[in-house]
Design an enzyme around this catalytic site. Structure first.
Site, PDB file in Angstrom:
ATOM      1  N   GLY A  82      33.942  48.174   0.373  1.00 21.82           N
ATOM      2  CA  GLY A  82      32.684  48.613  -0.222  1.00 21.82           C
ATOM      3  C   GLY A  82      32.654  50.079  -0.582  1.00 21.82           C
ATOM      4  O   GLY A  82      31.740  50.522  -1.266  1.00 21.82           O
ATOM      5  N   CYS A  96      22.253  20.632 -16.118  1.00 16.24           N
ATOM      6  CA  CYS A  96      23.084  20.955 -17.280  1.00 16.24           C
ATOM      7  C   CYS A  96      23.000  19.791 -18.277  1.00 16.24           C
ATOM      8  O   CYS A  96      23.218  18.626 -17.919  1.00 16.24           O
ATOM      9  CB  CYS A  96      24.527  21.184 -16.866  1.00 16.24           C
ATOM     10  N   CYS A 146      26.815  18.204 -18.580  1.00 18.43           N
ATOM     11  CA  CYS A 146      27.508  17.538 -17.477  1.00 18.43           C
ATOM     12  C   CYS A 146      26.566  17.090 -16.368  1.00 18.43           C
ATOM     13  O   CYS A 146      26.994  16.459 -15.407  1.00 18.43           O
ATOM     14  CB  CYS A 146      28.600  18.446 -16.903  1.00 18.43           C
ATOM     15  N   CYS A 171      25.762  24.692 -18.293  1.00 19.48           N
ATOM     16  CA  CYS A 171      26.500  25.493 -17.325  1.00 19.48           C
ATOM     17  C   CYS A 171      27.024  26.756 -18.001  1.00 19.48           C
ATOM     18  O   CYS A 171      27.580  26.682 -19.100  1.00 19.48           O
ATOM     19  CB  CYS A 171      27.700  24.720 -16.794  1.00 19.48           C
ATOM     20  N   CYS A 201      32.055  23.177 -16.199  1.00 13.09           N
ATOM     21  CA  CYS A 201      31.363  22.134 -16.963  1.00 13.09           C
ATOM     22  C   CYS A 201      32.387  21.151 -17.558  1.00 13.09           C
ATOM     23  O   CYS A 201      32.228  19.928 -17.473  1.00 13.09           O
ATOM     24  CB  CYS A 201      30.537  22.788 -18.064  1.00 13.09           C
TER      25      CYS A 201
END
Lengths: 263, 294
Positions: free
Chosen positions: B29, B238, B241, B263, B269
């Protein structure tokens, strides 16, 4: 004055404090004690070293010589400049408050009034939104800002409101010592009077110790228990406020008192 | 490709970047400064991510590049082609096959596995920048872990919108120590950062910073006790899909205001459709429809 000297030792002990700007003197060899609950006024003309002294006392600047010893809650008296930096910064935003002459310097102008007041709480770990907001509402009320202004931006506030908001932002963490640099300096007379009333009330209610820098002797008389008169970086006279203002001993103090206009 | 070193950057530059990456991995970080190079594309197009990828890529790597989750957007296509030409490594659109995934704005839906590396393109690495313009001061705030002020931003969100409205680039604590901007990924992807088995590297070219989240590092999104962190949800699935658990993009399909949600991760997808999943409008974007699963 009732809260004076309730504990056995001073809250702040200052000894031989000196700050230089190159070869010029900012303040020189300042020594005094501040007791819990006491309001100390520092008066003098522009350029006399008042603000330099205040910045050294409040650890915003490091002095070239001398000691500032603060009676911390946990470990008793500690030299402020010998503390580790994290400790000193924590002290500055919890046990101390700093009220700037221009509120813009002491506030975050881009976040709402409520966030300004709540920031210190969040800085020491408050993570409950409802409680932070509750505290912010409470403090806005105490400094006489309407509760429905909590989500307004500081730029929509008047000068007097900004100064009161700055005071609330400082007092929310329950500091024991507050430094004020010309707190009423940029306000007109009637707003000044109201702010002084408010400050007097808060200082008495909370038992705050305050060091207030001002060039306005009327402000000093209303707020301060004790006065230090500065000239050319040095303290030329100190004593109880009424004593200094009514019976000045040093020629400079006499001049200062004599130059007040009486309308 | 003649006239260029492998992966465009010269070896000394790559070593310099690798040293920065090693330091970043050692201090999860923490933003490590590095001598960011001029790249053959403008700042903001992924110069930081490209330099990180160039420093770590080897001949046997398989590279996937996505932009907003999709492999076929301009930025993704040109960066993928850049590395194909300067390194000759294999490229792929399949998350599972890639060893390095360079990304802008998304983390793939398919969980990354140990051994994979994901490289993020970062526009502004400093999470405290919005409230503190001085770099010296923000560095001190990081050094002393003075992060309370970051909650001021979340407070403002709740005060104005009644909830934490920050939806992307949502601030996180890494390893309980450093506050980090996860780059402009939606907060939907924040949970994927936490204890990921993959190495996560972040490169900011203009700001000249590299930071990292090593595998299995805790990543916690900031929040309030009474306003806990939560990810966004969609009312529809979606259209192609039928996925209900992926990040959906809204797509306008005609000039009469018709719209569908699909998606954002095109590989995810496609894999689902290939496996026989069918959404309510499988041919809405002219995509091939999978054979009816038997």
């Amino acid at each position: 004055m009732t809260t004076l000297a309730m504990t056995g030792r001073p809250l702040l002990q200052v000894e031989g404090l000196t700050h230089r700007y190159g070869s010029r003197i900012g303040c020189r060899d300042v020594t005094f004690d501040l007791w819990p609950g006491e309001v100390l006024g520092i008066v003098g003309e522009s350029g006399s070293g008042k603000t330099t002294l205040l910045k050294c006392l409040s650890a915003q600047m490091e002095p070239h010589a001398g000691h500032v010893v603060y009676d911390t809650r946990e470990d008793g008296p500690q030299d402020v400049f010998a503390l580790s930096e994290p400790r000193r910064r924590l002290l500055m935003r919890t046990d101390w408050g700093i009220v700037h002459q221009h509120p813009v310097e002491g506030l975050r102008m881009k976040v709402s009034a409520g966030a300004n007041v709540g920031e210190r709480l969040m800085a020491v770990g408050a993570r409950h939104y409802g409680e932070i907001r509750g505290a912010a509402l409470d403090w806005l009320g105490r400094v006489e800002i309407a509760r429905d202004r909590i989500d307004d931006m500081p730029r929509t506030f008047s000068g007097g409101m900004l100064q009161r908001l700055q005071i609330a932002r400082n007092l929310v963490s329950r500091p024991r010592l507050v430094f004020m640099d010309e707190p009423t300096g940029s306000l007109d007379v009637s707003v000044q009077a109201r702010l002084l009333d408010l400050l007097r009330g808060l200082v008495a209610d909370l038992g705050l110790s305050v060091i207030v820098v001002t060039h306005d002797l009327a402000v000093a008389r209303l707020l301060a228990h004790r006065l230090m008169v500065m000239r050319a970086g040095a303290v030329v006279e100190e004593g109880l406020t009424d004593q200094v203002l009514d019976d000045p001993q040093h020629p400079y103090t006499q001049l200062l008192v004599a130059s007040i206009l009486h309308p | 490709m003649d006239g260029y070193n492998f992966a465009y950057l010269d070896e000394q530059t790559k070593r310099m970047i690798r040293r920065a990456i090693l330091k970043a991995v050692a201090i999860p970080g923490y933003q490590v400064p590095f001598a960011s190079r001029e790249m053959p594309l403008p700042y903001g197009w992924g110069t930081g991510g490209i330099q990180v990828t160039a420093a770590i890529i080897g001949t046997d790597d398989v590279l996937k590049v996505i932009d907003q989750g999709a492999d076929d957007t301009t930025n993704a296509v040109s960066i993928r082609r850049f590395f194909a030409r300067t390194t000759g490594v294999a490229t792929t659109e399949r998350t599972a096959e890639a060893t390095i995934v360079q990304t802008r704005h998304r983390i793939p839906e398919r969980a990354l596995s140990a051994g994979q590396i994901i490289v993020f393109q970062v526009p502004i690495p400093e999470p405290l920048r919005w409230l503190e313009p001085r770099e010296t001061e923000t560095r001190k705030m990081h050094a002393l872990a003075e992060y309370g002020a970051m909650h001021v931003k979340l407070y403002e969100d709740v005060a104005r919108h009644g909830r934490i409205a920050t939806a992307y680039d949502y601030p996180v604590m890494v390893g309980g120590r450093y506050l980090m901007r996860p780059s402009p990924i939606p907060k939907f992807d924040n949970p994927k950062l936490d204890r990921s088995p993959a190495l996560q590297l972040f490169g900011a070219g203009r700001e000249k910073r590299i930071y990292a989240v090593p595998p299995w590092t805790t990543v916690v999104s900031l929040d309030f006790e009474d306003h806990p962190f939560e990810v966004q949800r969609w009312e529809s699935c979606c259209a192609l899909c039928g996925a209900t658990d992926s990040f959906l993009d809204e797509v306008i399909v005609d000039d009469r205001g018709g719209r569908i949600f699909v998606c954002s991760d095109s590989d995810h997808c496609g894999e689902r459709r290939a496996a026989g999943h069918v959404g309510p409008q499988p041919d809405a974007l002219g995509q091939p429809v999978a054979e009816e699963a038997t």
